[in-house]
Design a protein around this motif. Structure first.
Motif: not given
Length: 69
Positions: A23-26, A40-42, A44-48, A60-61
């Protein structure tokens, strides 16, 4: 907001570090998301969502309910 990131990550057989790399994050970001310390930011959530090939709603619920007032 409850999340199922850990469940999907484990089903994929990835460590937190591997998911972070993809994902390119830590790794710390992934840990914070999984332990509900960080939403997470939108983007990041979309990448996940794309990475796991599931709708964002499966990761995410949202338990928020509007006030009736």
């Amino acid at each position: 907001m409850e999340n199922r990131v850990k469940i999907w990550r484990e089903q994929a057989g990835w460590s937190q570090g591997e998911l972070a790399r993809r994902l390119g994050v830590s790794r710390q970001t992934i840990n914070a998301v999984e332990t509900d310390k960080y939403d997470p930011s939108l983007p990041l959530a979309l990448r996940m969502s794309k990475l796991f090939a599931v709708p964002v709603q499966d990761l995410f619920i949202d338990d928020w309910e509007p006030d009736d007032e």
